[in-house]
Motif scaffolding. Structure first.
Motif, mmCIF file in Angstrom:
data_model
loop_
_atom_site.group_PDB
_atom_site.id
_atom_site.type_symbol
_atom_site.label_atom_id
_atom_site.label_comp_id
_atom_site.label_asym_id
_atom_site.label_seq_id
_atom_site.Cartn_x
_atom_site.Cartn_y
_atom_site.Cartn_z
ATOM 1 N N GLN A 129 0.816 -1.207 0.000
ATOM 2 C CA GLN A 129 0.000 0.000 0.000
ATOM 3 C C GLN A 129 0.854 1.264 0.000
ATOM 4 N N THR A 130 2.092 1.150 0.435
ATOM 5 C CA THR A 130 2.968 2.324 0.488
ATOM 6 C C THR A 130 3.815 2.473 -0.766
ATOM 7 N N GLY A 131 3.903 1.409 -1.570
ATOM 8 C CA GLY A 131 4.757 1.443 -2.750
ATOM 9 C C GLY A 131 6.225 1.255 -2.434
ATOM 10 N N VAL A 132 6.510 0.711 -1.233
ATOM 11 C CA VAL A 132 7.889 0.440 -0.828
ATOM 12 C C VAL A 132 7.945 -0.940 -0.170
ATOM 13 N N VAL A 133 8.854 -1.779 -0.645
ATOM 14 C CA VAL A 133 9.077 -3.082 -0.013
ATOM 15 C C VAL A 133 10.569 -3.199 0.284
ATOM 16 N N GLY A 134 10.919 -3.994 1.300
ATOM 17 C CA GLY A 134 12.309 -4.052 1.712
ATOM 18 C C GLY A 134 12.801 -5.451 1.985
ATOM 19 N N THR A 135 14.107 -5.607 1.965
ATOM 20 C CA THR A 135 14.733 -6.885 2.282
ATOM 21 C C THR A 135 16.085 -6.626 2.941
ATOM 22 N N PHE A 136 16.542 -7.583 3.743
ATOM 23 C CA PHE A 136 17.894 -7.544 4.285
ATOM 24 C C PHE A 136 18.329 -8.972 4.569
ATOM 25 N N GLY A 137 19.646 -9.164 4.688
ATOM 26 C CA GLY A 137 20.172 -10.509 4.841
ATOM 27 C C GLY A 137 21.105 -10.635 6.022
ATOM 28 N N GLY A 138 21.473 -11.883 6.314
ATOM 29 C CA GLY A 138 22.425 -12.151 7.371
ATOM 30 C C GLY A 138 23.840 -11.799 6.946
ATOM 31 N N MET A 139 24.306 -12.452 5.865
ATOM 32 C CA MET A 139 25.638 -12.165 5.336
ATOM 33 C C MET A 139 25.569 -12.178 3.812
ATOM 34 N N ASN A 140 26.523 -11.509 3.174
ATOM 35 C CA ASN A 140 26.511 -11.414 1.717
ATOM 36 C C ASN A 140 27.096 -12.689 1.105
ATOM 37 N N PHE A 141 26.349 -13.785 1.279
ATOM 38 C CA PHE A 141 26.653 -15.074 0.673
ATOM 39 C C PHE A 141 25.725 -15.269 -0.527
ATOM 40 N N PRO A 142 26.152 -15.992 -1.549
ATOM 41 C CA PRO A 142 25.269 -16.256 -2.686
ATOM 42 C C PRO A 142 23.951 -16.912 -2.290
ATOM 43 N N THR A 143 23.988 -17.788 -1.275
ATOM 44 C CA THR A 143 22.769 -18.480 -0.867
ATOM 45 C C THR A 143 21.809 -17.571 -0.116
ATOM 46 N N VAL A 144 22.278 -16.403 0.315
ATOM 47 C CA VAL A 144 21.413 -15.377 0.903
ATOM 48 C C VAL A 144 20.947 -14.414 -0.175
ATOM 49 N N GLN A 204 14.042 -1.935 11.433
ATOM 50 C CA GLN A 204 13.434 -0.653 11.783
ATOM 51 C C GLN A 204 13.778 0.415 10.742
ATOM 52 N N GLY A 205 15.006 0.346 10.218
ATOM 53 C CA GLY A 205 15.388 1.284 9.173
ATOM 54 C C GLY A 205 14.526 1.150 7.933
ATOM 55 N N LEU A 206 14.187 -0.080 7.574
ATOM 56 C CA LEU A 206 13.301 -0.300 6.432
ATOM 57 C C LEU A 206 11.903 0.238 6.717
ATOM 58 N N ILE A 207 11.434 0.004 7.940
ATOM 59 C CA ILE A 207 10.118 0.514 8.334
ATOM 60 C C ILE A 207 10.105 2.040 8.291
ATOM 61 N N ASP A 208 11.192 2.653 8.760
ATOM 62 C CA ASP A 208 11.278 4.119 8.758
ATOM 63 C C ASP A 208 11.266 4.690 7.343
ATOM 64 N N GLN A 209 11.656 3.865 6.367
ATOM 65 C CA GLN A 209 11.620 4.295 4.966
ATOM 66 C C GLN A 209 10.307 3.922 4.290
ATOM 67 N N ASN A 210 9.329 3.512 5.098
ATOM 68 C CA ASN A 210 7.951 3.291 4.640
ATOM 69 C C ASN A 210 7.715 1.930 4.005
ATOM 70 N N ALA A 211 8.620 0.978 4.188
ATOM 71 C CA ALA A 211 8.389 -0.369 3.659
ATOM 72 C C ALA A 211 7.231 -1.023 4.405
ATOM 73 N N ASP A 212 6.310 -1.615 3.655
ATOM 74 C CA ASP A 212 5.215 -2.329 4.308
ATOM 75 C C ASP A 212 5.204 -3.819 3.985
ATOM 76 N N VAL A 213 6.250 -4.306 3.324
ATOM 77 C CA VAL A 213 6.529 -5.737 3.176
ATOM 78 C C VAL A 213 8.031 -5.908 3.386
ATOM 79 N N ILE A 214 8.426 -6.855 4.236
ATOM 80 C CA ILE A 214 9.850 -7.030 4.553
ATOM 81 C C ILE A 214 10.225 -8.503 4.442
ATOM 82 N N LEU A 215 11.312 -8.757 3.695
ATOM 83 C CA LEU A 215 11.876 -10.097 3.546
ATOM 84 C C LEU A 215 13.237 -10.159 4.230
ATOM 85 N N PRO A 216 13.331 -10.772 5.419
ATOM 86 C CA PRO A 216 14.641 -11.013 6.028
ATOM 87 C C PRO A 216 15.155 -12.389 5.579
ATOM 88 N N VAL A 217 16.428 -12.467 5.207
ATOM 89 C CA VAL A 217 16.998 -13.735 4.731
ATOM 90 C C VAL A 217 18.207 -14.072 5.595
#
Length: 365
Positions: free
Chosen positions: A169-184, A235-248
């Motif tokens: 609904q906000t037009g912003v979705v976000g994601t973040f990962g554990g480590m910068n591995f190919p499987t992430v 929280q940083g993603l939420i502060d940027q208005n993300a309303d869907v979040i994918l943590p990997v």
């Protein structure tokens, strides 16, 4: 070869599709057993990545598959958890010392330890979850006693990205990962491709934050623990208005869930690896879907075969076509997903299977 170099090499690999379907602490490992007394000399074993077997994600899926296979074979598996990266080699060696017939290493980060041990113990069988164990970078598994079980999760993540863009609904979705591995990052990149495809098809402008496809970099916690660092990134993603979040990254989704709940906003969470609605009902109300990897089924099938003297080192690559990857039901969020969007996801899945839509990943053949 360093993990950084190996990661760069993996980015250029094109691995042939498999011909079969889902065909700890550094001292001595502690035994974890199931079933009755062993009726054979076969001994399957497993080493976790850090995050542990109760991560409600990829380590737990591997553990569940192993225990189910142990029950089927009437043997008692041995397992050991890794607390840090420095535990990997000693944990694998500890299982060799205990006479394990098949040793399963769970996670990309254990590939070096698996390769070293497989070379030194050619009669022992190894199963590598999430890595083909190509230390020399020639595009093939280094030793014939290692079976890779890997997953082209970009395909399923593409569907989750399209879905997320469609419900945002906000037009912003976000994601973040554990480590910068190919499987992430394969999750994050597939997710971004799905959002981009949605924008192209619907003349939309949904933004994705936390991942830069061009730079192949984004927001990472630096580990696979549910901690304050993970919560702050969410929280940083939420502060940027993300309303869907994918943590990997295993249990880091728990930190994201806490941030979502504290925000009081209507924000959807996407699980990774397992159907988190089933593995962790405490966050069920937040889950739009989960991006699935059939680790448990792959481990179960491989160990049952190995226990019956039918170990096959042919790599298994999970795709949408062979149901090795997919997305979970919408569960409590189903009412928020328009019927036409759900139908469109089915069509997109078939288009990916048919080759009409290409989802880029380091595993794409």
């Amino acid at each position: 070869m360093t993990k950084t170099t190996r990661k760069a090499l993996l980015g250029g690999l094109a691995i042939a599709s498999a011909s079969v379907l889902l065909a700890g602490c550094g001292s001595a490992p502690e035994t974890s057993a199931s079933g009755d007394a062993s009726t054979s000399d076969y001994l399957p074993c497993m080493v976790s990545d850090f995050g542990g077997f109760d991560d409600k994600s990829f380590n737990q899926l591997g553990y569940d598959g192993l225990m189910k296979a142990g029950e089927e074979l009437e043997v008692k598996p041995k397992t050991v958890e890794s607390a840090t990266e420095t535990d990997y080699a000693s944990n694998v060696q500890g299982l060799v010392d205990q006479g394990c017939s098949t040793i399963i290493t769970v996670g990309f980060a254990l590939a070096d330890a698996a390769a070293e041990s497989a070379e030194a113990n050619p009669e022992t069988e190894y199963v590598s979850i999430d890595d083909i164990v190509d230390i020399d970078g020639d595009g093939e598994t280094d030793f014939p006693n290692i079976k890779p079980i890997i997953f082209d999760t970009a395909q399923a993540a593409f569907l989750a990205g399209y879905l997320s863009a469609g419900v945002s609904q906000t037009g912003v979705v976000g994601t973040f990962g554990g480590m910068n591995f190919p499987t992430v990052t394969i999750f994050m990149d597939g997710f971004a491709q799905g959002v981009t495809y949605y924008n192209e098809e619907n003349a939309a402008d949904v933004q994705i934050i936390g991942w830069d496809s061009a730079a192949q970099d984004g927001s990472f916690t630096g580990g696979f623990e549910a901690n304050d660092g993970a919560r702050q990134i969410a929280q940083g993603l939420i502060d940027q208005n993300a309303d869907v979040i994918l943590p990997v990254g295993g249990p880091i989704y728990q930190s994201a869930a806490a941030a979502i709940e504290d925000s009081g906003k209507n924000i959807a969470l996407i699980g990774a690896d397992a159907d988190v609605y089933e593995t962790d009902p405490s966050v069920g109300a937040l889950l739009l879907t989960s991006i699935l990897k059939g680790i448990d089924v792959g481990v179960y099938d491989t160990i049952v075969a190995a226990g019956n003297d039918e170990f096959d080192a042919t790599p298994f690559i999970g795709t949408l076509e062979n149901d090795g990857v997919g997305i979970a039901p919408f569960h409590d969020w189903e009412a928020n997903v328009p019927a036409e969007l759900s139908t469109k996801l089915d069509e997109l899945k078939q288009s990916i299977i048919d080759g009409d839509i290409t989802v880029d990943s380091y595993l794409a053949s």
